[in-house]
Write a protein that holds these residues in place. Sequence first.
Motif, mmCIF file in Angstrom:
data_model
loop_
_atom_site.group_PDB
_atom_site.id
_atom_site.type_symbol
_atom_site.label_atom_id
_atom_site.label_comp_id
_atom_site.label_asym_id
_atom_site.label_seq_id
_atom_site.Cartn_x
_atom_site.Cartn_y
_atom_site.Cartn_z
ATOM 1 N N SER A 1 72.275 78.635 73.783
ATOM 2 C CA SER A 1 71.362 78.100 72.770
ATOM 3 C C SER A 1 70.261 79.114 72.448
ATOM 4 O O SER A 1 69.815 79.210 71.307
ATOM 5 N N HIS B 1 71.850 81.650 70.149
ATOM 6 C CA HIS B 1 71.940 81.122 68.786
ATOM 7 C C HIS B 1 70.592 81.220 68.069
ATOM 8 O O HIS B 1 70.545 81.580 66.895
ATOM 9 N N SER B 2 69.515 80.917 68.766
ATOM 10 C CA SER B 2 68.178 81.018 68.171
ATOM 11 C C SER B 2 67.852 82.454 67.782
ATOM 12 O O SER B 2 67.289 82.706 66.714
ATOM 13 N N VAL C 1 69.987 84.845 67.077
ATOM 14 C CA VAL C 1 70.852 85.220 65.954
ATOM 15 C C VAL C 1 70.282 84.653 64.655
ATOM 16 O O VAL C 1 70.182 85.358 63.644
ATOM 17 N N GLN C 2 69.873 83.387 64.718
ATOM 18 C CA GLN C 2 69.302 82.726 63.540
ATOM 19 C C GLN C 2 68.049 83.467 63.061
ATOM 20 O O GLN C 2 67.890 83.757 61.878
ATOM 21 N N LEU C 3 67.190 83.794 64.018
ATOM 22 C CA LEU C 3 65.950 84.512 63.706
ATOM 23 C C LEU C 3 66.247 85.892 63.120
ATOM 24 O O LEU C 3 65.610 86.323 62.160
ATOM 25 N N ILE D 1 68.947 86.832 61.493
ATOM 26 C CA ILE D 1 69.515 86.694 60.149
ATOM 27 C C ILE D 1 68.400 86.431 59.129
ATOM 28 O O ILE D 1 68.339 87.057 58.069
ATOM 29 N N GLU D 2 67.479 85.532 59.488
ATOM 30 C CA GLU D 2 66.356 85.222 58.590
ATOM 31 C C GLU D 2 65.464 86.444 58.367
ATOM 32 O O GLU D 2 65.057 86.738 57.247
ATOM 33 N N THR E 1 77.160 85.541 67.646
ATOM 34 C CA THR E 1 77.200 86.332 66.412
ATOM 35 C C THR E 1 78.550 86.232 65.695
ATOM 36 O O THR E 1 78.654 86.627 64.539
ATOM 37 N N THR F 1 79.124 85.356 61.909
ATOM 38 C CA THR F 1 77.859 85.400 61.169
ATOM 39 C C THR F 1 77.744 86.751 60.458
ATOM 40 O O THR F 1 78.568 87.648 60.666
#
Length: 115
Positions: A5, A8-9, A11-13, A15-16, A52, A55
């Motif tokens: 988890s 995932h956070s 990776v999300q950060l 990407i943003e 990843t 993504t």
Amino acid sequence: MHELSIAHSLVQLAIETAEQNHLKKIEALRVKLGVFSGVVKEALEFSFDIATEGTSIEGAHLIIEEIPLKIFCSQCSQEYVLEKPIPIKCPRCNSGTDQILEGKEIELYELVGEG
Ligand SMILES: [Zn+2]
């Protein structure tokens, strides 16, 4: 799995942040990982590859910089970096402290990529 988890956070950060900075390709993420963060480095690296997949940053590397535990001892009014994170005690006067300055963080601090 805790690390998945977190991966995932991250990776999300990433990407943003990449979108905000108009980076087309992310080559690597530099992450600070405190020794007292509760995260196992190897597990995070493994989870990162899973997180990843599929993504826009698939194939990016995770570069982990391990941050030692730094405490503040109010008895000595001094900061100390502990070689071993447990027990959390002042290496000079041996008193316990709950003032942890560094070593608990998980922080994405740099994206390596192409604009
Ligand atoms: Zn002390």
